[in-house]
Enzyme design. Structure first.
Site, PDB file in Angstrom:
ATOM      1  N   ASP A 155      23.540  83.317   4.973  1.00  0.00           N
ATOM      2  CA  ASP A 155      21.999  84.652   4.604  1.00  0.00           C
ATOM      3  C   ASP A 155      21.605  83.841   3.788  1.00  0.00           C
ATOM      4  O   ASP A 155      22.272  83.091   2.900  1.00  0.00           O
ATOM      5  CB  ASP A 155      22.818  85.881   4.421  1.00  0.00           C
ATOM      6  CG  ASP A 155      23.767  86.902   5.501  1.00  0.00           C
ATOM      7  OD1 ASP A 155      23.344  86.729   6.553  1.00  0.00           O
ATOM      8  OD2 ASP A 155      24.315  87.590   4.935  1.00  0.00           O
ATOM      9  N   HIS A 206      28.757  82.072   8.591  1.00  0.00           N
ATOM     10  CA  HIS A 206      29.469  83.300   9.590  1.00  0.00           C
ATOM     11  C   HIS A 206      29.093  83.844  10.829  1.00  0.00           C
ATOM     12  O   HIS A 206      28.067  83.265  11.324  1.00  0.00           O
ATOM     13  CB  HIS A 206      30.097  85.050   8.879  1.00  0.00           C
ATOM     14  CG  HIS A 206      28.143  85.011   8.297  1.00  0.00           C
ATOM     15  ND1 HIS A 206      27.198  84.515   7.851  1.00  0.00           N
ATOM     16  CD2 HIS A 206      27.425  86.377   8.708  1.00  0.00           C
ATOM     17  CE1 HIS A 206      26.222  85.479   7.056  1.00  0.00           C
ATOM     18  NE2 HIS A 206      26.373  85.664   8.346  1.00  0.00           N
ATOM     19  N   ARG A 231      28.669  96.827  19.907  1.00  0.00           N
ATOM     20  CA  ARG A 231      29.160  96.235  18.461  1.00  0.00           C
ATOM     21  C   ARG A 231      27.879  96.816  18.153  1.00  0.00           C
ATOM     22  O   ARG A 231      26.611  96.834  18.195  1.00  0.00           O
ATOM     23  CB  ARG A 231      29.633  95.306  18.309  1.00  0.00           C
ATOM     24  CG  ARG A 231      29.890  95.252  16.622  1.00  0.00           C
ATOM     25  CD  ARG A 231      29.990  93.697  16.639  1.00  0.00           C
ATOM     26  NE  ARG A 231      31.035  93.880  15.282  1.00  0.00           N
ATOM     27  CZ  ARG A 231      29.928  93.056  14.018  1.00  0.00           C
ATOM     28  NH1 ARG A 231      28.515  92.971  14.290  1.00  0.00           N
ATOM     29  NH2 ARG A 231      30.398  93.176  12.951  1.00  0.00           N
TER      30      ARG A 231
END
Length: 334
Positions: free
Chosen positions: A213, A267, A277
Site C-alpha cells: 500500500d 500482500h 469475499r
C-alpha cells in the site's frame, strides 16, 4: 434465478470466467495456513509489542478497538446490497465523490477493455469513498444517505484508531513531534469497499495481485471467507478472518518515515471458486505538502510519490514505489 441476477451485477469480463481462459494451471507458491500474525489489544496497547510487530511483520491484528459490532455489520450488509445492483446501475449511480471501480482500484481506467483476460486484471470491484467529501454524496436518496451515514460513522472510528496507533509508532521511532503532526492527516482518509466475485478458475486469477500500500496506515475489516495472504520471511501466510478484529498494515509512507525500521508489507488476495469475499479498508496519508524526511530517501511528498507511481504504471505496467526515492550510498553518507 439468484445466480443469474448476481452475474448481472458483475462487470462483463467477470461473467466470462468459464470461457476463453488459458487451460494451463499456473504455479502457485505454497501458502502456510498457520496464522501467527501478532495480536494487539487497543485498550492496553503495549509499545514494545507494537514496535516488534511493525519491524518483523509490517502488520498486526487489533482487538478491543471500540467500534460497535452493529456498525461494522450494518456497513458490510449495506455495501453488499449496493454491490449486488446491476453493473450498469453502479456505473450510473456512483460517480462522485463516491466512485465505482472494477479491475485494479487505483490502476485500471474506467472503461477498460472488456476483452481483457483474467490474468491481466484483478478479480475485484467496489466503491471508493473519500471521507472529507461525503457531504456531497447524493442527498435525497434514502438508501445512499444511509450508506453515507454508515461510512461517516465508521470513518470517525477509523480516524481515531489510526491517529492513536500512529502516535504510538511515532513515539517508538522518536519522530520529531512537530514534524510528525503532518505525517498523518485525517482529512486524507478514504474507505474502499471491495467485492471479490467467486471465480471457477481460481488458479488463473487473483483478487488482488502482490503489492504494497502507498498509505501511512491501512486498516482492513474482512468478512469470514478469507483470502488475504502476506509475505513473511519469503513465505506466503494466510491471514485468517477473526470476527470483530481489524488488520492494520503499514504502507510505503510509514516505511519511509521510519528509515526502513518498519516494513511496508507485501500482500495479495486469493479468489474463491465457491464464495464471494467482501472487505472494507481504510487508508490514510500524510497531509498535502508534507515533506517526508528520511536518512534513507530523498525528501518527497505523497504527491511526488503518487505521480511517480502513476508514471511507472503507465510506462512500465507496474508500481516501483520507494525504490524511486532511495538515496544512493554517497548521498546517504553525506
Amino acid at each position: 434465478m439468484s445466480e443469474i441476477l448476481n452475474l448481472k451485477s458483475y462487470p462483463p469480463v467477470f461473467r466470462q470466467q468459464n470461457t476463453g481462459l488459458d487451460n494451463t494451471t499456473k504455479e502457485i507458491q505454497e501458502v502456510i495456513n498457520d496464522d501467527a500474525v501478532p495480536v494487539l489489544d487497543f485498550q492496553c496497547l503495549n509499545l514494545d509489542e507494537l514496535g516488534e510487530a511493525c519491524k518483523d511483520w509490517g502488520l498486526f491484528r487489533l482487538v478491543n478497538h471500540g467500534i460497535p459490532v452493529t456498525l461494522m455489520s450494518q456497513l458490510r450488509d449495506h455495501a453488499r446490497n449496493l454491490l449486488s445492483l446491476t453493473f450498469q446501475s453502479k456505473q450510473e449511480l456512483f460517480t462522485s465523490p463516491v466512485s465505482y471501480f472494477w479491475g485494479t482500484p487505483a490502476l485500471t481506467p474506467t472503461g477498460a477493455s472488456l476483452s481483457i483476460g483474467p490474468h491481466n486484471i484483478n478479480w475485484v470491484e467496489g466503491f471508493n469513498a473519500p471521507l472529507s467529501q461525503l457531504s456531497q454524496f447524493h442527498g435525497g436518496n434514502p438508501v445512499l444517505d444511509w450508506f453515507r451515514f454508515l461510512l461517516e460513522e465508521y470513518g470517525r472510528h477509523l480516524a481515531r484508531l489510526a491517529t492513536t496507533i500512529f502516535g504510538a509508532m511515532a513515539k517508538n521511532l522518536n519522530l520529531d513531534a512537530e514534524k510528525s503532526k503532518s505525517y498523518l492527516s485525517e482529512s486524507t482518509g478514504f474507505i474502499r469497499v471491495y467485492r471479490y466475485p467467486q471465480c471457477s478458475r481460481e488458479s488463473e486469477a487473483w483478487g488482488m495481485n502482490v503489492h504494497t500500500d502507498s498509505s501511512v496506515l491501512s486498516i482492513l475489516n474482512q468478512d469470514q471467507v478469507g483470502g488475504l495472504q502476506v509475505l513473511k520471511d519469503d513465505k506466503w501466510l494466510h491471514v485468517k478472518p477473526i470476527p470483530n478484529s481489524l488488520i492494520f498494515n503499514l504502507g510505503d509512507m510509514m516505511q519511509a518515515m521510519s528509515d526502513d525500521q518498519y516494513t511496508s508489507v507485501k500482500h495479495r488476495v486469493k479468489v474463491n471458486k465457491d464464495e464471494e469475499r467482501f472487505s472494507i479498508c481504510y487508508f490514510v496519508f500524510p497531509a498535502e505538502g508534507s515533506v517526508i524526511q528520511s536518512s534513507k530517501y530523498k525528501p518527497f511528498t505523497y504527491s511526488d510519490f503518487q505521480s511517480q507511481v502513476q508514471q511507472d504504471v503507465k510506462t512500465l505496467g507496474f508500481k516501483v514505489g520507494l525504490e524511486r526515492f532511495k538515496l544512493n550510498v554517497t548521498e546517504a553518507a553525506g
